[in-house]
Write an enzyme that holds these catalytic residues in place. Structure first.
Site, PDB file in Angstrom:
ATOM      1  N   ASP A  12       0.900  -1.100   0.059  1.00 51.33           N
ATOM      2  CA  ASP A  12       0.164   0.010  -0.166  1.00 51.33           C
ATOM      3  C   ASP A  12       0.751   1.279  -0.162  1.00 51.33           C
ATOM      4  OD1 ASP A  12      -2.159  -1.815   0.102  1.00 51.33           O
ATOM      5  OD2 ASP A  12      -2.866  -1.167   2.106  1.00 51.33           O
ATOM      6  N   ASP A 133     -15.591  -3.373  -1.319  1.00 48.54           N
ATOM      7  CA  ASP A 133     -15.091  -3.041   0.196  1.00 48.54           C
ATOM      8  C   ASP A 133     -16.235  -2.926   1.154  1.00 48.54           C
ATOM      9  OD1 ASP A 133     -12.593  -2.637  -0.649  1.00 48.54           O
ATOM     10  OD2 ASP A 133     -12.868  -0.617  -1.350  1.00 48.54           O
TER      11      ASP A 133
END
EC number: 5.3.1.16
Length: 239
Positions: A12, A133
């Site tokens: 990330d 998500d």
């Protein structure tokens, strides 16, 4: 598929560095490495079969922001890269795939602009992973900042007949927490879809990975692991 192949290590990126968020909150950031390219090389050396790269700046701003770093990662390793974060237009997706990225993860765009999304899938068959998500059982978009009223399965069903690669299911409330993946919700989703599901969020140990690995016959393709690797709870080289 071996256990190692099942694990998809995550990089990330925020501000050019390798970070992890806690439960998807952008103000709860921990830097793990100053150099994402070194991290990618490490994962390849450790025997990873693919790498999951997320542009957190892009997810927040709606446009990929760490393209130069992504390009360097693609050039530095010989394993497939899947990339997500800020891919909210056909042009952005094409640019990323042109760099040599293997697959793209698209979430917000699929929800907000289905027409554009269909065009992308048509142009790039089997290259798109639909990012789901979930926050409190509902789909969250725009870098997890906005919650919808749609359930993950309801959302996924809209795209299950398209020529996509599969789905990435992230339980945001567990992401970066290392309290264990939401195995039940992942299995429930995978069981009801034709395409494979990649699990994400909450993995804290090899045991957590094994719990998902043992359910792969339901259509679970792999699991994205970040913090558990960075915190030394899972050693890829030992698997």
């Amino acid at each position: 598929m071996t256990l190692k192949e099942f694990i998809i290590p995550a990089i990330d990126i925020k501000g050019g560095k390798v970070v992890r968020l806690y439960k998807g909150e952008f103000d709860k950031v921990k830097v793990y490495n100053e150099n994402p390219i070194d991290m990618a090389k490490y994962f390849e050396d450790a025997g990873a079969e693919h790498i999951h790269v997320v542009d957190l700046d892009g997810a927040l701003e709606g446009l990929p922001k760490n393209i130069k770093i992504l390009e360097s990662i693609v050039r530095s390793v010989n394993i497939p890269i899947e990339f997500g974060g800020g891919l909210r237009s056909f042009e952005a997706v094409k640019a990323v795939l042109d760099l040599g990225v293997e697959r793209v993860v698209i979430g917000s765009l699929a929800y907000q602009n289905p027409e554009e999304f269909y065009k992308i899938v048509e142009s790039f068959p089997n290259k798109v992973i639909v990012g789901i998500d979930a926050k409190d059982g509902k789909v969250a978009i725009k870098g997890w900042t906005e919650k919808t009223e749609v359930s993950p399965l309801e959302f996924a069903k809209k795209y299950d007949d398209l020529d996509i690669f599969g789905f990435l299911f992230t339980d945001v409330s567990r992401d970066g927490s290392m309290i264990g993946a939401n195995v039940e919700a992942t299995v429930e989703l995978a069981k009801n879809l034709k395409h494979p599901v990649i699990a994400s969020g909450g993995v804290g140990s090899l045991e957590d990975v094994i719990k998902l690995y043992e359910k792969r016959e339901f259509g679970i393709f792999g699991v994205v692991v970040g913090k558990a690797i960075y915190e030394g709870k899972i050693d890829l080289k030992e698997i």
